[in-house]
Design an enzyme around this catalytic site. Structure first.
Site, short mmCIF file in Angstrom:
data_model
loop_
_atom_site.label_atom_id
_atom_site.label_comp_id
_atom_site.label_asym_id
_atom_site.label_seq_id
_atom_site.Cartn_x
_atom_site.Cartn_y
_atom_site.Cartn_z
N ASP A 1 9.80 49.24 -35.95
CA ASP A 1 9.83 47.82 -35.63
C ASP A 1 11.26 47.31 -35.45
OD1 ASP A 1 7.11 47.61 -35.76
OD2 ASP A 1 7.13 47.27 -37.92
N LYS B 1 -1.19 51.30 -44.52
CA LYS B 1 -0.32 52.01 -43.57
C LYS B 1 0.92 52.52 -44.29
CE LYS B 1 3.14 50.71 -40.16
NZ LYS B 1 4.21 50.59 -41.15
N ASN B 2 1.53 51.66 -45.10
CA ASN B 2 2.81 52.04 -45.71
C ASN B 2 2.64 53.01 -46.88
OD1 ASN B 2 4.16 50.58 -43.86
ND2 ASN B 2 4.73 48.89 -45.22
N ASP C 1 6.87 41.57 -45.13
CA ASP C 1 5.85 41.82 -44.12
C ASP C 1 4.85 40.67 -43.98
OD1 ASP C 1 7.02 44.21 -43.52
OD2 ASP C 1 5.54 45.47 -44.53
N ARG D 1 9.05 54.41 -37.94
CA ARG D 1 9.99 54.46 -39.05
C ARG D 1 9.59 55.47 -40.15
NH1 ARG D 1 15.14 53.15 -40.63
NH2 ARG D 1 15.15 53.15 -42.88
N VAL E 1 15.34 40.43 -46.76
CA VAL E 1 15.21 41.89 -46.65
C VAL E 1 15.65 42.41 -45.28
CG1 VAL E 1 13.64 43.85 -46.92
CG2 VAL E 1 13.34 41.83 -48.37
C1 UD1 Z 1 9.30 49.65 -45.80
C2 UD1 Z 1 8.07 49.29 -45.01
C3 UD1 Z 1 8.23 47.95 -44.32
C4 UD1 Z 1 8.63 46.88 -45.33
C5 UD1 Z 1 9.85 47.33 -46.11
C6 UD1 Z 1 10.24 46.36 -47.21
C7 UD1 Z 1 7.22 51.43 -44.33
C8 UD1 Z 1 6.96 52.38 -43.23
N1 UD1 Z 1 7.83 50.31 -44.01
O1 UD1 Z 1 10.36 49.83 -44.86
O2 UD1 Z 1 6.96 47.60 -43.73
O3 UD1 Z 1 8.94 45.70 -44.62
O4 UD1 Z 1 9.60 48.61 -46.73
O5 UD1 Z 1 9.17 46.13 -48.06
O6 UD1 Z 1 6.85 51.67 -45.47
N2 UD1 Z 1 18.48 49.72 -46.30
C9 UD1 Z 1 19.80 50.13 -46.22
N3 UD1 Z 1 20.08 51.46 -46.35
C10 UD1 Z 1 19.11 52.39 -46.58
C11 UD1 Z 1 17.75 51.98 -46.65
C12 UD1 Z 1 17.46 50.62 -46.51
O7 UD1 Z 1 20.69 49.31 -46.04
O8 UD1 Z 1 19.43 53.59 -46.71
C13 UD1 Z 1 18.16 48.27 -46.16
C14 UD1 Z 1 17.33 47.96 -44.94
O9 UD1 Z 1 18.13 47.82 -43.79
C15 UD1 Z 1 16.65 46.68 -45.34
C16 UD1 Z 1 16.43 46.87 -46.84
O10 UD1 Z 1 17.33 47.89 -47.25
O11 UD1 Z 1 17.50 45.59 -45.13
C17 UD1 Z 1 15.02 47.25 -47.23
O12 UD1 Z 1 14.64 48.42 -46.55
P1 UD1 Z 1 13.57 49.44 -47.15
O13 UD1 Z 1 13.02 48.91 -48.44
O14 UD1 Z 1 14.18 50.79 -47.16
O15 UD1 Z 1 12.42 49.37 -46.07
P2 UD1 Z 1 11.72 50.54 -45.30
O16 UD1 Z 1 11.39 51.66 -46.24
O17 UD1 Z 1 12.46 50.85 -44.06
#
Ligand code: UD1
Length: 418
Positions: free
Chosen positions: A117, A23-24, A305, A93, A327
Site C-alpha cells: 500500500d 489478512k495481517n 488501518d 508488503r 503511524v
Molecule cells: C503492518 C500491517 C499494516 C498496519 C501496520 C501498523 C501487515 C501486512 N501490515 O504493517 O496493515 O497498518 O502493521 O499496524 O501486517 N518502520 C520503520 N522501520 C522498520 C519498520 C517499520 O521505520 O524497519 C515504521 C514504518 O514506516 C511505520 C511504522 O514503523 O511508520 C509502523 O510500521 P509497522 O508496524 O512495521 O507496519 P507493517 O508491519 O509494515
C-alpha cells in the site's frame, strides 16, 4: 483489475455478518510454515488476493501450497531456496515476512524489497538491525534485502518503535537461534499473539506475547502444525463503523470484541449503542453521529488501518473532529478523495480537522490502498446519489466477499467489470 463499484447512498445497514481470518495474520502464518519441514494446515483463511500471492512466494521457495476454500496446506521441503527475488514478492508488503524464517532455516536470505500500500515510506531498518543483533549481516543489494548468518544466537533487542513486521521477523528468526532472545518494545497486536500461538504449537519456546517484552528460547527444530487464523479485527471494525455511519443495526461475528476495544469505545462516544458477546458485537445507531477525536497508535491504540473509517464518520458527524495519524505519514491521501465527496476537511501535518456535514454527495473516487478503498465505499453509503469507486483491486486484497457482505446488509452496491 479495472473493476469498479457503483455505490448508492441512503440505505441503513442491518443484519449480521461474520468476519474470516485476518489478512495481517494469515500471510505471516503462511511464512512461518517455512520454519518446519512437512505439512502445516491453516484454517479460517480469508479468500483474498494476497493469499494466492503468498502461495506464489512460498512455491517460489520450493514449497507445495494448496488453497482449498478457507483451508491452506503448505508442505515445506527439507531444503528451501533462499532467494525470494521473483515478481510475486514485490507485489505486497507481507512478503517481507519470509526474511526471518529463511535466515533461520537457510543461513541466508535474499528478499526483494516489498511493494504494497502507498501509505508512506516503509523502511526495513528495524528488521535489519534486529537480525544483526541475532548475529546476521544484512545489506540492501540490487533492490533486495540480503541477510546472512552462519549461526543465529539469542540477544537482547529493543525496538525503536513497536513495528509489527520487525517484531515478526525477529520472532521467526529467534525461535531457531541458539539461546535466549529478549525482545523489548515489541508490537502487541493480536496478530503477533496469533503468530506466537502457532509457533508455540510448532514447538517454539516463547513467553510474553501481547506484552511489550517477548522472551524466546531457541530450539533446534520445529514441527509442522494445524492452526486456526484469528478473526480480522480491521474488517470487523469496518462493518462497525459502516453500521454507525448509516444509522443501522449490525451484528458482527467471528471476532473477540476485546481486540476492538478502543474503536468500539469511540463509537459509543459518537452515540452508538454497542453490545458485546464472546465472539462478536452489535452496533446500533439511530441518530447523526457526534464528533469525536481520534489518534492512531500501535495496538492497543486506535488502529491506523481504521483511520479512513474515523475520517468517514467524522465527515458526517455533528461538530468538529481532529484526527491525528502517528503511524504512516502518507495516509491522508485518502482525504483528497473525501473532499470530492464533499467532506469539509483540512490537513495540517499529521492532523486532519474535519467539520461534519449533514450529507456527502456522490462522484467518482479512487482507492489508493486497501483500507482507503473500503473507507470510500462506506462513505459513499452516506452520500446522496451513486458514487463510482475505482481501483477496487485494492479492496479485493483485504476484504473477502466485500460486495456480497454489504448487499446482505442491505447496501446498494454492485461491481462493474471493465
Ligand atoms: C503492518 C500491517 C499494516 C498496519 C501496520 C501498523 C501487515 C501486512 N501490515 O504493517 O496493515 O497498518 O502493521 O499496524 O501486517 N518502520 C520503520 N522501520 C522498520 C519498520 C517499520 O521505520 O524497519 C515504521 C514504518 O514506516 C511505520 C511504522 O514503523 O511508520 C509502523 O510500521 P509497522 O508496524 O512495521 O507496519 P507493517 O508491519 O509494515
Amino acid at each position: 483489475m479495472k473493476d469498479r463499484f457503483l455505490v448508492t447512498g441512503g440505505a441503513r445497514l442491518h443484519g449480521s455478518v461474520r468476519v474470516d481470518g485476518a489478512k495481517n495474520s494469515v500471510l505471516k502464518l503462511m511464512a512461518a510454515a517455512l520454519l518446519a519441514e512437512g505439512t502445516t494446515t491453516l484454517s479460517n483463511c480469508p479468500e483474498i488476493l494476497d493469499v494466492p500471492l503468498m502461495r506464489d512466494v512460498l512455491v517460489g521457495l520450493g514449497c507445495e501450497v494448496e488453497i482449498d476454500g478457507s483451508t491452506v496446506r503448505i508442505t515445506t521441503p527439507a531444503e528451501l531456496k533462499s532467494n525470494a527475488d521473483f515478481p510475486a514478492v514485490t507485489q505486497f508488503r507481507a512478503s517481507v515476512c519470509v526474511l526471518g524464517p529463511l535466515t533461520a532455516r537457510c543461513g541466508r536470505a535474499v528478499v526483494s524489497l516489498p511493494g504494497g500500500d502507498a501509505i508512506g515510506s516503509r523502511p526495513l531498518d528495524m528488521h535489519q538491525s534486529g537480525l544483526e543483533k541475532l548475529g546476521a549481516s544484512t545489506r540492501i543489494l540490487h533492490g533486495a534485502v540480503v541477510a546472512e548468518a552462519a549461526n543465529l544466537r539469542g540477544a537482547e533487542i529493543t525496538l525503536d518503535f513497536p513495528s509489527v513486521g520487525a517484531t515478526e521477523n525477529i520472532l521467526t528468526a529467534a525461535v531457531l537461534a541458539d539461546g535466549r532472545t529478549v525482545l523489548d518494545n515489541a508490537a502487541r497486536e493480536p496478530e503477533i499473539v496469533d503468530l506466537c500461538l502457532m509457533l508455540r504449537s510448532m514447538g517454539a519456546r516463547i513467553e510474553g506475547e501481547g506484552s511489550p517484552t517477548i522472551t524466546i528460547d531457541g530450539v533446534d527444530r520445529l514441527n509442522p502444525t494445524t492452526h486456526e487464523v484469528i478473526g480480522d479485527r480491521i474488517v470487523a471494525g469496518t462493518w462497525a463503523y459502516a453500521a454507525a455511519m448509516t444509522r443501522g443495526d449490525v451484528t458482527v461475528g467471528g471476532i473477540a470484541p476485546r481486540y476492538l476495544h478502543l474503536p468500539l469505545e469511540k463509537l459509543k462516544l459518537a452515540g452508538a449503542t454497542v453490545d458485546t458477546f464472546e465472539k462478536g458485537f452489535r452496533v446500533r445507531m439511530d441518530h447523526r453521529p457526534e464528533a469525536t477525536d481520534y489518534q492512531t497508535l500501535p495496538y492497543p491504540g486506535f488502529p491506523t488501518d481504521l483511520q479512513p473509517m474515523a475520517i468517514g464518520i467524522s465527515a458526517v458527524a455533528e461538530g468538529m473532529s481532529v484526527i491525528t495519524e502517528n503511524v504512516f505519514e502518507s495516509r491522508f491521501r485518502f482525504v483528497d478523495e473525501m473532499l470530492r465527496l464533499g467532506a469539509d476537511a483540512t490537513v495540517d501535518g499529521h492532523h486532519v480537522v474535519i467539520r461534519g456535514i449533514e450529507q456527502l454527495s456522490s462522484t467518482s473516487v479512487w482507492s489508493s490502498d486497501i483500507r482507503a478503498g473500503a473507507g470510500l465505499v462506506i462513505a459513499a453509503l452516506c452520500a446522496e446519489g451513486t458514487t463510482e469507486v475505482h481501483d477496487v483491486f485494492h479492496i479485493d486484497r483485504g476484504y473477502p466477499r466485500f460486495v456480497e457482505n454489504l448487499q446482505k446488509l442491505g447496501a446498494e452496491i454492485e461491481r462493474v467489470s471493465s
